[in-house]
Scaffold this motif. Sequence first.
Motif, mmCIF file in Angstrom:
data_model
loop_
_atom_site.group_PDB
_atom_site.id
_atom_site.type_symbol
_atom_site.label_atom_id
_atom_site.label_comp_id
_atom_site.label_asym_id
_atom_site.label_seq_id
_atom_site.Cartn_x
_atom_site.Cartn_y
_atom_site.Cartn_z
ATOM 1 N N VAL A 107 0.831 -1.198 0.000
ATOM 2 C CA VAL A 107 0.000 0.000 0.000
ATOM 3 C C VAL A 107 0.868 1.251 0.000
ATOM 4 N N SER A 108 2.094 1.130 0.489
ATOM 5 C CA SER A 108 3.003 2.271 0.503
ATOM 6 C C SER A 108 3.500 2.634 -0.892
ATOM 7 N N LEU A 109 3.212 1.781 -1.894
ATOM 8 C CA LEU A 109 3.527 2.162 -3.266
ATOM 9 C C LEU A 109 2.778 3.431 -3.676
ATOM 10 N N ILE A 110 1.652 3.698 -3.004
ATOM 11 C CA ILE A 110 0.951 4.965 -3.222
ATOM 12 C C ILE A 110 1.918 6.129 -3.013
ATOM 13 N N PHE A 111 2.657 6.055 -1.907
ATOM 14 C CA PHE A 111 3.579 7.136 -1.576
ATOM 15 C C PHE A 111 4.804 7.142 -2.489
ATOM 16 N N VAL A 112 5.224 5.948 -2.937
ATOM 17 C CA VAL A 112 6.371 5.876 -3.850
ATOM 18 C C VAL A 112 6.046 6.583 -5.164
ATOM 19 N N PHE A 113 4.891 6.260 -5.735
ATOM 20 C CA PHE A 113 4.517 6.874 -7.003
ATOM 21 C C PHE A 113 4.221 8.357 -6.830
ATOM 22 N N ASN A 114 3.656 8.708 -5.672
ATOM 23 C CA ASN A 114 3.453 10.116 -5.375
ATOM 24 C C ASN A 114 4.792 10.845 -5.353
ATOM 25 N N CYS A 115 5.804 10.201 -4.770
ATOM 26 C CA CYS A 115 7.145 10.771 -4.688
ATOM 27 C C CYS A 115 7.729 10.975 -6.085
ATOM 28 N N VAL A 116 7.538 9.986 -6.953
ATOM 29 C CA VAL A 116 8.031 10.107 -8.327
ATOM 30 C C VAL A 116 7.402 11.324 -9.003
ATOM 31 N N GLY A 117 6.097 11.491 -8.791
ATOM 32 C CA GLY A 117 5.410 12.646 -9.371
ATOM 33 C C GLY A 117 5.922 13.960 -8.826
ATOM 34 N N PHE A 118 6.121 14.031 -7.505
ATOM 35 C CA PHE A 118 6.599 15.261 -6.886
ATOM 36 C C PHE A 118 7.987 15.645 -7.381
ATOM 37 N N VAL A 119 8.899 14.670 -7.392
ATOM 38 C CA VAL A 119 10.268 14.965 -7.815
ATOM 39 C C VAL A 119 10.294 15.373 -9.286
#
Length: 462
Positions: A107-119
Amino acid sequence: MPDVELSHIRARSPCPPDEPVTPAATLEDGKRNGYVETNELNNESEFSHNAPSQNVFSASTPTMRQKARIQFATLCFSLFLAGWNDGTTGPLLPRIQSVYHVGFALVSLIFVFNCVGFVSGAGANIWLTDRFGFGTVMVIGSLAQVIGYALEAPAPPFPVFVMGYAINGFGLALQDAGANGFVASLKENAATKMGILHAIYGLGALSSPLVATQFAEISRWSFHYLVSLGIALFNTALLIAVFRFKSQDACLEEIGQMPSHDDGNDGSDPNKYRQMFKLRVLHLMAFFILIYVGVEVTLGGWIVTYVRLLRGGGPSSGYISSGFFGGLTLGRVGLLWVNEKIGERRAIFLYAVLAIALELVIWLVPSLVGGGIAVSFVGVLLGPIYPIVMNHAGRVLPPWLLTGSIGWIAGFGQAGSAFLPFLTGALASRVGIKALQPLLVSMMGFMVILWALVPNNPRRSD
C-alpha cells in the motif's frame, strides 16, 4: 529665509537651459541621498516612467489592490486543494488495504509513485515556467490533478490507482512551487501572506479527513475522489480566469508591482539551474523541507492506523487526523505574533523541541484521548515552520534566483510527503506500526540539526 523659499520654488518651476537646478536633477540628487518626495513622484508622471527598473511600485489604485486580493485568494485555493489531497489518504488507507488486499509495504507504493510525481514536477518546474510562463504552468499542474483524480475515482486495479497518485503528485508540485514563488516575490506583507497561504493548506487538510472518514465506511469509498475531482476542476477554472496563462512578471505588473532585478540578471540566464545548485543554502533548505513535509504527512496519514491498531480506536479515529491538520492551520496564523517576538529562526528551534516532547508523550503514554490531544498540539507547533522557511529563503537567496529556488525547495520538499510515509509503511511491514513514533522523533531531531546548519545571512551565487 526668503532666499531659501525662493530657491525652493525655483527648483520646482521650469528653468532656462543655463539654470543649474532642474526637476530631474533634484530627483536624482534625492535618489543618491536616499530620499525622494512622494508627492513629486505621484504628481510628475514622467519621473515614474524614467525611474530605474529595480525600484518596486506597490499597488496604488483600488483596481490593483482588488486584483492583488483575487490573485492571492486563487493561490490560496490551490493550496487548499494541496492540503485536501494530503489529508485524504490517512482515513482511506485502512480501506484501501482491505479492498486491494495489500499489506503495509504494497500500500506504501501509493507514496512511492506520489514521490516520483513530486520529484518530476520539482525538476521540470523551472524549465516549464521559463518556457511557458507561470500562469500556463499552474493550469498544467491543476489539469494533472484532474487526470489523477479521474483515474482514482472508479477504484481501478491497484497499478492504475497508484499511477493516479503519480500524476497527481506531478501537478501538486507545479502548483506548490508556483504559489510559493509568487507569494515570496510580493513586496507587501509577504511574511503574513505566506502564513495565511499555508494556513489555507492546513484548512484543506483539516476538511478532507472529515469527508474521507465518511466515505471510508461506505461501499462506494472511492467516490471521495469525485469530490476531489470537482474541487480540482473548479481550481483549474479559477487559475485560467485569474492568471490567463500570463507570466509571473505580467501578473505582478497587473497589481502595480514591477519586477525587481537588482543584480543585473533578468532571470533568463540559460545557466539558471547551475547557478541555483551551486548554492549550499538551497540544498540545506530543500532537505529541511523534505524532512518537515515528510513528518507532517506521515503523522497526518499513518496516525489513524496507529491509533486503531495500538490504542484501540474505532472507525471515528479518522477525526484525529483532522485534529492534527486543524492544529496545523491554527498554528500558522495564531503563532505569527510569537514568530515576530522571538524571531523566526529561534521559533523553529522552539517549536521543533516542543513537538519532539509531545511525540514522546504519544509514543510512551498509552492513552487514546491523551494521544489524540497531543497530536493536535503537535500540529499547532509544526504549523508555522513551513512558511517561516519560505520567508527565510526570501532573505538569504539571490533575488534573481528567488522564484526558481523557492519553487525547487517547495517541489523537492513535497517529495518528503511520499518518501517518509513509504518508509513508515516499509518499517511497519517488518516490525509493525509501532515503528511510527520512533521514526517521527528521529526525523524531528534531524530537522533541528539541519536548521542549525542553514545560514542566517544572505549568500550570493558565485
